[in-house]
Scaffold this active site. Structure first.
Site, PDB file in Angstrom:
ATOM      1  N   LEU A  33       0.812  -1.221   0.000  1.00 29.52           N
ATOM      2  CA  LEU A  33       0.000   0.000   0.000  1.00 29.52           C
ATOM      3  C   LEU A  33       0.847   1.274   0.000  1.00 29.52           C
ATOM      4  CD1 LEU A  33      -2.702  -1.133   2.599  1.00 29.52           C
ATOM      5  CD2 LEU A  33      -2.809  -1.257   0.089  1.00 29.52           C
ATOM      6  N   GLY A  36      -1.479   6.376  -2.901  1.00 30.24           N
ATOM      7  CA  GLY A  36      -2.550   6.228  -3.902  1.00 30.24           C
ATOM      8  C   GLY A  36      -3.714   5.445  -3.313  1.00 30.24           C
ATOM      9  N   HIS A  37      -3.381   4.341  -2.639  1.00 33.11           N
ATOM     10  CA  HIS A  37      -4.429   3.533  -2.001  1.00 33.11           C
ATOM     11  C   HIS A  37      -5.116   4.338  -0.878  1.00 33.11           C
ATOM     12  CE1 HIS A  37      -1.563   0.233  -3.405  1.00 33.11           C
ATOM     13  NE2 HIS A  37      -2.675  -0.083  -4.010  1.00 33.11           N
ATOM     14  N   GLY A 147      -8.970   3.662  -8.735  1.00 41.45           N
ATOM     15  CA  GLY A 147      -8.107   4.764  -9.151  1.00 41.45           C
ATOM     16  C   GLY A 147      -8.131   4.977 -10.660  1.00 41.45           C
ATOM     17  N   LYS A 149      -5.702   5.977 -12.197  1.00 44.77           N
ATOM     18  CA  LYS A 149      -4.395   5.543 -12.696  1.00 44.77           C
ATOM     19  C   LYS A 149      -4.581   4.310 -13.581  1.00 44.77           C
ATOM     20  CE  LYS A 149       0.009   3.826 -11.860  1.00 44.77           C
ATOM     21  NZ  LYS A 149      -0.220   2.367 -11.827  1.00 44.77           N
ATOM     22  N   SER A 185       2.833   3.748  -7.555  1.00 41.10           N
ATOM     23  CA  SER A 185       2.511   2.384  -7.937  1.00 41.10           C
ATOM     24  C   SER A 185       3.304   1.446  -7.048  1.00 41.10           C
ATOM     25  CB  SER A 185       2.912   2.156  -9.399  1.00 41.10           C
ATOM     26  OG  SER A 185       3.001   0.765  -9.670  1.00 41.10           O
TER      27      SER A 185
HETATM   28  P1  AMP Z   1      -3.580  -2.150  -6.900  1.00 37.31           P
HETATM   29  O1  AMP Z   1      -3.244  -2.494  -5.492  1.00 37.31           O
HETATM   30  O2  AMP Z   1      -2.428  -1.666  -7.705  1.00 37.31           O
HETATM   31  O3  AMP Z   1      -4.393  -3.222  -7.579  1.00 37.31           O
HETATM   32  O4  AMP Z   1      -4.544  -0.896  -6.824  1.00 37.31           O
HETATM   33  C1  AMP Z   1      -5.705  -0.898  -6.036  1.00 37.31           C
HETATM   34  C2  AMP Z   1      -6.497   0.338  -6.348  1.00 37.31           C
HETATM   35  O5  AMP Z   1      -5.712   1.497  -6.076  1.00 37.31           O
HETATM   36  C3  AMP Z   1      -6.892   0.432  -7.830  1.00 37.31           C
HETATM   37  O6  AMP Z   1      -8.210   0.961  -7.920  1.00 37.31           O
HETATM   38  C4  AMP Z   1      -5.888   1.402  -8.375  1.00 37.31           C
HETATM   39  O7  AMP Z   1      -6.344   2.108  -9.514  1.00 37.31           O
HETATM   40  C5  AMP Z   1      -5.706   2.339  -7.200  1.00 37.31           C
HETATM   41  N1  AMP Z   1      -4.423   3.048  -7.313  1.00 37.31           N
HETATM   42  C6  AMP Z   1      -3.184   2.492  -7.494  1.00 37.31           C
HETATM   43  N2  AMP Z   1      -2.255   3.466  -7.613  1.00 37.31           N
HETATM   44  C7  AMP Z   1      -2.917   4.645  -7.515  1.00 37.31           C
HETATM   45  C8  AMP Z   1      -2.520   6.022  -7.571  1.00 37.31           C
HETATM   46  N3  AMP Z   1      -1.251   6.381  -7.748  1.00 37.31           N
HETATM   47  N4  AMP Z   1      -3.470   6.960  -7.430  1.00 37.31           N
HETATM   48  C9  AMP Z   1      -4.776   6.620  -7.256  1.00 37.31           C
HETATM   49  N5  AMP Z   1      -5.212   5.349  -7.190  1.00 37.31           N
HETATM   50  C10 AMP Z   1      -4.305   4.375  -7.323  1.00 37.31           C
END
Ligand code: AMP
Length: 279
Positions: A33, A36-37, A147, A149, A185
């Site tokens: 995490l 962004g999360h 997100g 992103k 990320s």
């Molecule tokens: P992940 O853990 O990468 O699968 O992401 C989980 C959620 O967090 C997804 O909805 C992503 O789009 C969102 N997310 C990841 N990175 C960012 C970021 N930099 N800004 C906003 N949301 C993000």
């Protein structure tokens, strides 16, 4: 903050909260995490009374097994970071809990899953649809937060909710960036210092694209990005496309769509990063 691992425990908690008339907000993640999360959690606070965040690295959305194995996992650190956030429940299921038997479902998102990430990572969005629909069936949230992103994923999830006729509001949350503009990320931690410096060109180029969009043709902008990337031997362009923001149809002329978006996937060394910008 409760940490639960089973469908049964989670359903019991949700049902008790629902009886109190509380609105359930849900944030699916794959862990590792970052801010962004946490921004999704902050958005969730605005319209949900009870917030559930899941951490599950979903094997079915990885078309590359090595990528799945290498994906960063640090649940102890994640739980530590979540301690001072307004999350009520962290759901950390095992693979068996999510997939008691192999998920054979095939989803179709028409053209949406055949471009960009869908084209470069065959089966990726089918896996995303499998895990998210399964998680939705466990949590049955009122709101779920995604997100921008992962813009294509966001559109796929909206389409999934429509196809399955679910009563879930999908809330799009803006991309969070670091001080250099790089989109946060979980994969950024794999970048060496030198690769990180290279990666910071991505937002610079995307902002340049936004400026060029007012004056140049789509083909000229694409050529410009290809030239810029080719000057960086550590980087390899996977795709750069300009699309209709409503459905991700590729466009060749800005007049073809009311709103447009540029999307990029690029390798920096071995790390594959994605980003996008509304034009
Ligand atoms: P992940 O853990 O990468 O699968 O992401 C989980 C959620 O967090 C997804 O909805 C992503 O789009 C969102 N997310 C990841 N990175 C960012 C970021 N930099 N800004 C906003 N949301 C993000």
């Amino acid at each position: 903050m409760k940490v639960v691992t089973t469908e049964k425990e989670l359903k019991a908690l949700v049902s008790a909260e629902r009886k109190k008339g509380r609105k359930i907000g849900f944030i699916p993640t794959m862990g590792a995490l970052h801010k962004g999360h946490f921004s999704l959690v902050e958005t969730a606070e605005k319209n949900s009374d009870y917030i559930i965040l899941s951490v599950f690295v979903n094997p079915t959305q990885f078309n590359d097994k090595k990528d799945f194995e290498k994906y960063p996992r640090n649940i102890d650190n994640d739980l530590q970071l979540l301690k001072n956030k307004k999350v009520d429940v962290v759901f950390t299921p095992s693979e068996k809990e999510i997939y008691p038997k192999p998920d054979k479902r095939k989803f179709s998102f028409a053209k949406l899953d055949q471009v960009l990430e869908g084209k470069q990572r065959p089966g990726h969005f089918n896996g995303v649809a499998q895990v998210v629909s399964r998680l939705f069936s466990i949590v049955e949230p009122d709101f779920s937060f995604f997100g921008q992103k992962d813009y294509q994923q966001l559109l796929v999830i909206k389409e999934l909710v429509k196809q399955l006729e679910l009563k879930i509001n999908i809330v799009a949350c803006p991309t969070i960036r670091d001080d250099e503009g790089l989109a946060l990320s979980s994969r950024n931690q794999f970048l060496s210092d030198e690769e990180y410096d290279e990666a910071t060109f991505i937002p610079i180029w995307m902002n340049e694209v936004k400026k060029l969009a007012l004056r140049y043709k789509v083909s000229q902008i694409k050529a410009r990005v290809e030239t810029l990337v080719s000057q960086h031997p550590q980087m390899k362009l996977d795709y750069f496309e300009i699309c209709d923001a409503s459905n991700l149809n590729l466009i060749s002329d800005f007049q073809e769509a009311e709103s447009t978006i540029a999307l990029i996937a690029i390798y920096v060394g071995k790390v594959r990063l994605i980003d996008n910008i509304m034009l």
